[in-house]
Scaffold this motif. Structure first.
Motif, PDB file in Angstrom:
ATOM      1  N   ILE A  41       0.830  -1.204   0.000  1.00 58.24           N
ATOM      2  CA  ILE A  41       0.000   0.000   0.000  1.00 58.24           C
ATOM      3  C   ILE A  41       0.865   1.254   0.000  1.00 58.24           C
ATOM      4  O   ILE A  41       0.609   2.209  -0.746  1.00 58.24           O
ATOM      5  CB  ILE A  41      -0.941  -0.010   1.232  1.00 58.24           C
ATOM      6  CG1 ILE A  41      -1.903  -1.203   1.157  1.00 58.24           C
ATOM      7  CG2 ILE A  41      -1.697   1.301   1.342  1.00 58.24           C
ATOM      8  CD1 ILE A  41      -2.687  -1.325  -0.126  1.00 58.24           C
ATOM      9  N   LEU A  42       1.914   1.249   0.822  1.00 54.78           N
ATOM     10  CA  LEU A  42       2.807   2.407   0.890  1.00 54.78           C
ATOM     11  C   LEU A  42       3.449   2.693  -0.464  1.00 54.78           C
ATOM     12  O   LEU A  42       3.504   3.850  -0.911  1.00 54.78           O
ATOM     13  CB  LEU A  42       3.885   2.169   1.952  1.00 54.78           C
ATOM     14  CG  LEU A  42       4.795   3.354   2.283  1.00 54.78           C
ATOM     15  CD1 LEU A  42       3.987   4.518   2.843  1.00 54.78           C
ATOM     16  CD2 LEU A  42       5.875   2.925   3.281  1.00 54.78           C
ATOM     17  N   LYS A  43       3.899   1.638  -1.139  1.00 55.14           N
ATOM     18  CA  LYS A  43       4.540   1.838  -2.439  1.00 55.14           C
ATOM     19  C   LYS A  43       3.527   2.233  -3.517  1.00 55.14           C
ATOM     20  O   LYS A  43       3.863   2.969  -4.453  1.00 55.14           O
ATOM     21  CB  LYS A  43       5.317   0.589  -2.841  1.00 55.14           C
ATOM     22  CG  LYS A  43       6.571   0.397  -1.998  1.00 55.14           C
ATOM     23  CD  LYS A  43       7.404  -0.781  -2.476  1.00 55.14           C
ATOM     24  CE  LYS A  43       8.684  -0.891  -1.649  1.00 55.14           C
ATOM     25  NZ  LYS A  43       9.528  -2.030  -2.074  1.00 55.14           N
ATOM     26  N   ASN A  44       2.278   1.756  -3.400  1.00 55.73           N
ATOM     27  CA  ASN A  44       1.232   2.206  -4.319  1.00 55.73           C
ATOM     28  C   ASN A  44       1.050   3.716  -4.237  1.00 55.73           C
ATOM     29  O   ASN A  44       0.866   4.385  -5.251  1.00 55.73           O
ATOM     30  CB  ASN A  44      -0.091   1.505  -3.995  1.00 55.73           C
ATOM     31  CG  ASN A  44      -0.367   0.303  -4.867  1.00 55.73           C
ATOM     32  OD1 ASN A  44      -0.800   0.429  -6.003  1.00 55.73           O
ATOM     33  ND2 ASN A  44      -0.083  -0.881  -4.343  1.00 55.73           N
ATOM     34  N   ALA A  56       0.935   9.982   6.421  1.00 56.27           N
ATOM     35  CA  ALA A  56      -0.013  10.966   6.953  1.00 56.27           C
ATOM     36  C   ALA A  56      -1.384  10.802   6.308  1.00 56.27           C
ATOM     37  O   ALA A  56      -2.424  10.916   6.976  1.00 56.27           O
ATOM     38  CB  ALA A  56       0.519  12.378   6.733  1.00 56.27           C
ATOM     39  N   LEU A  57      -1.418  10.523   5.000  1.00 59.70           N
ATOM     40  CA  LEU A  57      -2.681  10.320   4.306  1.00 59.70           C
ATOM     41  C   LEU A  57      -3.378   9.049   4.791  1.00 59.70           C
ATOM     42  O   LEU A  57      -4.606   9.041   4.958  1.00 59.70           O
ATOM     43  CB  LEU A  57      -2.448  10.262   2.793  1.00 59.70           C
ATOM     44  CG  LEU A  57      -2.053  11.580   2.127  1.00 59.70           C
ATOM     45  CD1 LEU A  57      -1.592  11.349   0.701  1.00 59.70           C
ATOM     46  CD2 LEU A  57      -3.231  12.564   2.149  1.00 59.70           C
ATOM     47  N   LEU A  58      -2.622   7.998   4.995  1.00 62.18           N
ATOM     48  CA  LEU A  58      -3.207   6.763   5.519  1.00 62.18           C
ATOM     49  C   LEU A  58      -3.816   7.001   6.896  1.00 62.18           C
ATOM     50  O   LEU A  58      -4.894   6.482   7.210  1.00 62.18           O
ATOM     51  CB  LEU A  58      -2.152   5.660   5.576  1.00 62.18           C
ATOM     52  CG  LEU A  58      -1.742   5.050   4.238  1.00 62.18           C
ATOM     53  CD1 LEU A  58      -0.541   4.140   4.416  1.00 62.18           C
ATOM     54  CD2 LEU A  58      -2.908   4.276   3.625  1.00 62.18           C
ATOM     55  N   GLU A  59      -3.153   7.773   7.700  1.00 62.50           N
ATOM     56  CA  GLU A  59      -3.695   8.122   9.016  1.00 62.50           C
ATOM     57  C   GLU A  59      -4.993   8.911   8.859  1.00 62.50           C
ATOM     58  O   GLU A  59      -5.972   8.681   9.576  1.00 62.50           O
ATOM     59  CB  GLU A  59      -2.661   8.963   9.786  1.00 62.50           C
ATOM     60  CG  GLU A  59      -3.087   9.350  11.187  1.00 62.50           C
ATOM     61  CD  GLU A  59      -3.039   8.190  12.168  1.00 62.50           C
ATOM     62  OE1 GLU A  59      -3.882   8.172  13.085  1.00 62.50           O
ATOM     63  OE2 GLU A  59      -2.167   7.319  12.014  1.00 62.50           O
ATOM     64  N   GLN A  60      -5.023   9.808   7.887  1.00 60.47           N
ATOM     65  CA  GLN A  60      -6.197  10.655   7.653  1.00 60.47           C
ATOM     66  C   GLN A  60      -7.432   9.838   7.303  1.00 60.47           C
ATOM     67  O   GLN A  60      -8.551  10.178   7.705  1.00 60.47           O
ATOM     68  CB  GLN A  60      -5.886  11.655   6.530  1.00 60.47           C
ATOM     69  CG  GLN A  60      -7.015  12.627   6.205  1.00 60.47           C
ATOM     70  CD  GLN A  60      -6.621  13.591   5.103  1.00 60.47           C
ATOM     71  OE1 GLN A  60      -5.472  14.027   5.018  1.00 60.47           O
ATOM     72  NE2 GLN A  60      -7.565  13.925   4.242  1.00 60.47           N
ATOM     73  N   ARG A  85     -10.344   3.650  -0.483  1.00 64.64           N
ATOM     74  CA  ARG A  85      -9.751   4.711   0.343  1.00 64.64           C
ATOM     75  C   ARG A  85      -8.259   4.870   0.036  1.00 64.64           C
ATOM     76  O   ARG A  85      -7.735   5.989   0.029  1.00 64.64           O
ATOM     77  CB  ARG A  85      -9.974   4.427   1.825  1.00 64.64           C
ATOM     78  CG  ARG A  85     -11.390   4.768   2.295  1.00 64.64           C
ATOM     79  CD  ARG A  85     -11.543   4.597   3.794  1.00 64.64           C
ATOM     80  NE  ARG A  85     -11.766   3.202   4.170  1.00 64.64           N
ATOM     81  CZ  ARG A  85     -11.675   2.750   5.418  1.00 64.64           C
ATOM     82  NH1 ARG A  85     -11.318   3.575   6.402  1.00 64.64           N
ATOM     83  NH2 ARG A  85     -11.924   1.475   5.680  1.00 64.64           N
ATOM     84  N   ILE A  86      -7.591   3.749  -0.252  1.00 64.75           N
ATOM     85  CA  ILE A  86      -6.180   3.821  -0.639  1.00 64.75           C
ATOM     86  C   ILE A  86      -6.045   4.553  -1.976  1.00 64.75           C
ATOM     87  O   ILE A  86      -5.130   5.362  -2.168  1.00 64.75           O
ATOM     88  CB  ILE A  86      -5.560   2.412  -0.746  1.00 64.75           C
ATOM     89  CG1 ILE A  86      -5.596   1.692   0.603  1.00 64.75           C
ATOM     90  CG2 ILE A  86      -4.133   2.494  -1.278  1.00 64.75           C
ATOM     91  CD1 ILE A  86      -4.904   2.400   1.736  1.00 64.75           C
ATOM     92  N   ALA A  93      -4.390   9.474  -5.012  1.00 68.77           N
ATOM     93  CA  ALA A  93      -4.712  10.704  -5.738  1.00 68.77           C
ATOM     94  C   ALA A  93      -4.243  11.931  -4.964  1.00 68.77           C
ATOM     95  O   ALA A  93      -3.633  12.849  -5.531  1.00 68.77           O
ATOM     96  CB  ALA A  93      -6.218  10.776  -5.996  1.00 68.77           C
ATOM     97  N   LEU A  94      -4.507  11.968  -3.671  1.00 67.08           N
ATOM     98  CA  LEU A  94      -4.123  13.115  -2.857  1.00 67.08           C
ATOM     99  C   LEU A  94      -2.607  13.287  -2.800  1.00 67.08           C
ATOM    100  O   LEU A  94      -2.104  14.414  -2.708  1.00 67.08           O
ATOM    101  CB  LEU A  94      -4.673  12.957  -1.442  1.00 67.08           C
ATOM    102  CG  LEU A  94      -6.189  13.102  -1.271  1.00 67.08           C
ATOM    103  CD1 LEU A  94      -6.615  12.638   0.121  1.00 67.08           C
ATOM    104  CD2 LEU A  94      -6.611  14.555  -1.495  1.00 67.08           C
TER     105      LEU A  94
END
Length: 244
Positions: free
Chosen positions: A98-101, A123-127, A148-149, A154-155
């Motif tokens: 997921i992180l590398k995606n 930070a986005l994953l936490e959001q 959500r990932i 995108a963000l």
């Protein structure tokens, strides 16, 4: 702001967009509504140049493109760097964590330092409430989590506008609610968003502007309150058909 002026897209036997002129304000959420086959997704995809109109102009920030002339690769890339698209299906890379995606685009397209990209991704994953998934693979997550990932991905590109094409249509109601909560949070943060959806309750709660499309034409563009006040017989009939 994104502004479309006299945009026209025609296939052999179908006029997908007919002289469309509409504005999408910055730092607001615009929801595009309309019956099936009305041209909603075509309108959204034209903004990202996944569909190429034959006529008209589009201004996106400080960039203007004229669809009557062939677009250079430089113009196409400039438009796409200002937008990020989230589709019905999440299209994550199954062989990457997921992180590398999430960090692939910022590192390889935006040329970000990997440490900076990773910090932003976490930070986005936490959001979106998925911090614990960073080192998992897409196949280990539910559809709602994967969507959500895809929003995080995108963000991470820091787009001027985020475009959502029916982002919850492939999800069951419980998973849909998870994704809609994320979109609602993004709207509260005043992200510039354009969303195609059939979810009337989401549109009523979140949209600053409603754009109603039918037969390739924009039949209404105005506030959410004005739209749900049923300003025309056609819109009233549409809302009744959607069981709002």
């Amino acid at each position: 702001m994104i502004k479309l002026t006299h945009v026209d897209k025609q296939y052999k036997e179908h006029h997908a967009l007919a002289d469309v002129s509409v504005e999408f304000p910055e730092h607001q959420t615009t929801v595009i509504l309309g019956p099936s086959g009305a041209g909603k997704s075509t309108l959204l995809r034209a903004i990202n140049l996944l569909e190429r109109p034959q006529q008209g102009q589009m201004t996106i920030g400080d960039l203007t493109v004229d669809f009557a002339h062939p677009l250079s690769n430089k113009e196409v890339l400039a438009v796409r760097r200002k937008t990020a698209m989230v589709f019905q299906s999440w299209n994550l890379f199954p062989h990457l964590t997921i992180l590398k995606n999430i960090t692939a685009g910022p590192i390889h397209v935006l040329k970000q330092d990997p440490a900076t990209a990773e910090k932003r991704a976490l930070a986005l994953l936490e959001q979106v409430g998925l911090a614990e998934t960073a080192h998992r693979y897409p196949g280990q997550l539910s559809g709602g989590q994967q969507q959500r990932i895809s929003i995080c991905r995108a963000l991470a590109m820091d787009p001027y506008y985020i475009l959502f094409d029916e982002p919850t249509s492939a999800l069951d109601p419980e998973l849909e609610a998870q994704v809609l909560r994320v979109l609602q949070d993004l709207a509260k943060r005043q992200n510039s968003m354009i969303v195609v959806t059939h979810n009337m309750e989401f549109a009523r709660r979140v949209a600053d502007q409603i754009v109603f499309v039918e037969d390739g034409r924009v039949e209404f563009a105005g506030t959410s309150a004005a739209f749900f006040n049923r300003p025309t017989e056609r819109i009233a009939a549409f809302l009744d058909a959607m069981k709002f």
